[in-house]
Design a protein around this motif. Structure first.
Motif, PDB file in Angstrom:
ATOM      1  N   SER A   8       0.627  -1.259   0.067  1.00  0.00           N
ATOM      2  CA  SER A   8       0.018   0.102   0.003  1.00  0.00           C
ATOM      3  C   SER A   8       0.748   1.211   0.096  1.00  0.00           C
ATOM      4  O   SER A   8       0.401   2.336  -0.242  1.00  0.00           O
ATOM      5  N   ALA A   9       2.042   1.212   0.498  1.00  0.00           N
ATOM      6  CA  ALA A   9       3.019   2.335   0.530  1.00  0.00           C
ATOM      7  C   ALA A   9       4.124   1.932   0.014  1.00  0.00           C
ATOM      8  O   ALA A   9       5.456   1.819   0.786  1.00  0.00           O
ATOM      9  N   GLN A  10       4.409   1.700  -1.289  1.00  0.00           N
ATOM     10  CA  GLN A  10       5.768   1.295  -1.906  1.00  0.00           C
ATOM     11  C   GLN A  10       6.671   2.404  -1.884  1.00  0.00           C
ATOM     12  O   GLN A  10       7.851   2.064  -1.910  1.00  0.00           O
ATOM     13  N   PHE A  11       6.507   3.552  -2.341  1.00  0.00           N
ATOM     14  CA  PHE A  11       7.323   4.524  -2.381  1.00  0.00           C
ATOM     15  C   PHE A  11       7.823   4.755  -0.898  1.00  0.00           C
ATOM     16  O   PHE A  11       9.129   4.861  -0.883  1.00  0.00           O
ATOM     17  N   ALA A  12       7.118   4.866   0.051  1.00  0.00           N
ATOM     18  CA  ALA A  12       7.559   4.883   1.691  1.00  0.00           C
ATOM     19  C   ALA A  12       8.501   3.641   1.765  1.00  0.00           C
ATOM     20  O   ALA A  12       9.552   3.958   2.539  1.00  0.00           O
ATOM     21  N   GLN A  13       8.262   2.693   1.363  1.00  0.00           N
ATOM     22  CA  GLN A  13       8.900   1.547   1.731  1.00  0.00           C
ATOM     23  C   GLN A  13      10.305   1.705   1.105  1.00  0.00           C
ATOM     24  O   GLN A  13      11.432   1.265   1.927  1.00  0.00           O
ATOM     25  N   VAL A  14      10.333   2.103  -0.247  1.00  0.00           N
ATOM     26  CA  VAL A  14      11.886   2.505  -0.828  1.00  0.00           C
ATOM     27  C   VAL A  14      12.565   3.392   0.267  1.00  0.00           C
ATOM     28  O   VAL A  14      13.740   3.274   0.398  1.00  0.00           O
ATOM     29  N   VAL A  15      11.950   4.311   0.548  1.00  0.00           N
ATOM     30  CA  VAL A  15      12.591   5.519   1.336  1.00  0.00           C
ATOM     31  C   VAL A  15      12.984   5.090   2.623  1.00  0.00           C
ATOM     32  O   VAL A  15      14.050   5.398   2.856  1.00  0.00           O
ATOM     33  N   ALA A  16      12.184   4.334   3.422  1.00  0.00           N
ATOM     34  CA  ALA A  16      12.433   3.487   4.606  1.00  0.00           C
ATOM     35  C   ALA A  16      13.655   3.056   4.579  1.00  0.00           C
ATOM     36  O   ALA A  16      14.595   3.032   5.332  1.00  0.00           O
ATOM     37  N   GLY A  17      13.995   2.121   3.493  1.00  0.00           N
ATOM     38  CA  GLY A  17      15.065   1.463   3.436  1.00  0.00           C
ATOM     39  C   GLY A  17      15.436   0.376   4.301  1.00  0.00           C
ATOM     40  O   GLY A  17      16.540   0.068   4.777  1.00  0.00           O
ATOM     41  N   VAL A  18      14.343  -0.371   4.511  1.00  0.00           N
ATOM     42  CA  VAL A  18      14.342  -1.736   5.147  1.00  0.00           C
ATOM     43  C   VAL A  18      14.588  -2.840   4.301  1.00  0.00           C
ATOM     44  O   VAL A  18      14.227  -2.868   3.300  1.00  0.00           O
ATOM     45  N   ALA A  19      15.754  -3.797   4.678  1.00  0.00           N
ATOM     46  CA  ALA A  19      16.052  -4.875   3.876  1.00  0.00           C
ATOM     47  C   ALA A  19      14.767  -5.818   3.697  1.00  0.00           C
ATOM     48  O   ALA A  19      13.717  -5.585   4.354  1.00  0.00           O
ATOM     49  N   ASP A  20      15.003  -6.512   2.509  1.00  0.00           N
ATOM     50  CA  ASP A  20      13.879  -7.412   2.081  1.00  0.00           C
ATOM     51  C   ASP A  20      14.313  -8.764   2.240  1.00  0.00           C
ATOM     52  O   ASP A  20      15.346  -9.162   1.852  1.00  0.00           O
ATOM     53  N   PRO A  21      13.573  -9.674   2.850  1.00  0.00           N
ATOM     54  CA  PRO A  21      12.100  -9.320   3.686  1.00  0.00           C
ATOM     55  C   PRO A  21      12.332  -8.573   4.985  1.00  0.00           C
ATOM     56  O   PRO A  21      13.444  -8.612   5.629  1.00  0.00           O
ATOM     57  N   PRO A  22      11.555  -7.856   5.315  1.00  0.00           N
ATOM     58  CA  PRO A  22      11.647  -6.991   6.351  1.00  0.00           C
ATOM     59  C   PRO A  22      11.210  -7.754   7.830  1.00  0.00           C
ATOM     60  O   PRO A  22       9.957  -7.570   8.324  1.00  0.00           O
ATOM     61  N   GLY A  23      12.202  -8.626   8.345  1.00  0.00           N
ATOM     62  CA  GLY A  23      12.019  -9.203   9.369  1.00  0.00           C
ATOM     63  C   GLY A  23      12.252  -8.496  10.666  1.00  0.00           C
ATOM     64  O   GLY A  23      12.788  -7.267  10.635  1.00  0.00           O
ATOM     65  N   PRO A  24      12.437  -9.049  11.901  1.00  0.00           N
ATOM     66  CA  PRO A  24      12.394  -8.232  13.082  1.00  0.00           C
ATOM     67  C   PRO A  24      13.654  -7.648  13.076  1.00  0.00           C
ATOM     68  O   PRO A  24      14.078  -6.444  13.487  1.00  0.00           O
ATOM     69  N   GLU A  25      14.757  -8.184  12.818  1.00  0.00           N
ATOM     70  CA  GLU A  25      16.079  -7.862  13.042  1.00  0.00           C
ATOM     71  C   GLU A  25      16.297  -6.893  12.022  1.00  0.00           C
ATOM     72  O   GLU A  25      17.167  -5.822  12.295  1.00  0.00           O
ATOM     73  N   GLN A  26      15.864  -6.898  10.826  1.00  0.00           N
ATOM     74  CA  GLN A  26      16.265  -5.970   9.843  1.00  0.00           C
ATOM     75  C   GLN A  26      15.569  -4.595  10.067  1.00  0.00           C
ATOM     76  O   GLN A  26      15.966  -3.587   9.805  1.00  0.00           O
TER      77      GLN A  26
END
Length: 194
Positions: free
Chosen positions: A110-128
């Protein structure tokens, strides 16, 4: 029977000075602003490698409650208010990284652009997610503060979308946090936060 009117007695200036306890809210606010400015502006100018680590772990060493006592009442568009929101966001991720990663994952589509800006590794697990929040806070010392705010805002926006997708009631609160951080980032870029 009518009583004659008389002017009430007023205490002198010494009376207010003699009251023990309580702190002048204006002094607390001034101290909060000064500490935030020193932390953000001073850490950024420092060449000491240990400064970034101390910035990252400030809430752990001083206690989030202490930071809340100082910064919680600060406006969202101030350095102190932004720092409080950043440390609360990190504390939330560390307190429940499984929930944070589930909410973030649910909001990614739902928030693909924001996901990119946040910079969380894929997949976004707890440690990431924990690594991303640490990286964002480290940016206070080694990056541009506006970038720190924009990344944190993007992260909060994805989490808000995830909460909405999952039907959780507190999606609006997280979206509000995202909007506050984004507005502060734009203010930082235009004139600099105080």
């Amino acid at each position: 029977m009518t009583r004659p009117h008389h002017r009430p007695m007023t205490p002198g200036a010494g009376y207010f000075e003699s009251i023990v306890g309580g702190t002048d809210p204006a002094l607390v606010s001034e101290a909060a602003d000064r500490a935030a400015a020193l932390l953000v502006r001073g850490a950024h100018r420092s060449s000491d490698a240990g400064v970034a680590a101390r910035v990252l772990h400030l809430a752990e060493t001083e206690g989030l409650e202490t930071l809340a006592d100082v910064w919680a009442g600060s406006p969202a568009d101030s350095l102190a208010g932004c720092l409080f929101r950043l440390y609360v966001l990190r504390a939330w991720v560390y307190a429940d990284p499984l929930l944070a990663s589930a909410q973030f994952d649910a909001g990614r589509s739902s928030a693909q652009f924001a996901q990119v800006v946040a910079g969380v590794a894929d997949p976004p697990g707890p440690e990431q997610l924990k690594a991303m929040t640490d990286e964002v806070l480290l940016g206070i010392a080694v990056g541009e503060f506006a970038d720190v705010l924009l990344r944190a805002s993007a992260f909060a926006r994805v989490v808000a979308a995830g909460r909405a997708v999952r039907g959780e009631a507190d999606a609006v609160a997280m979206l509000s946090l995202a909007e506050q951080l984004e507005a502060a980032a734009h203010l930082e870029l235009r004139t600099g936060l105080a």
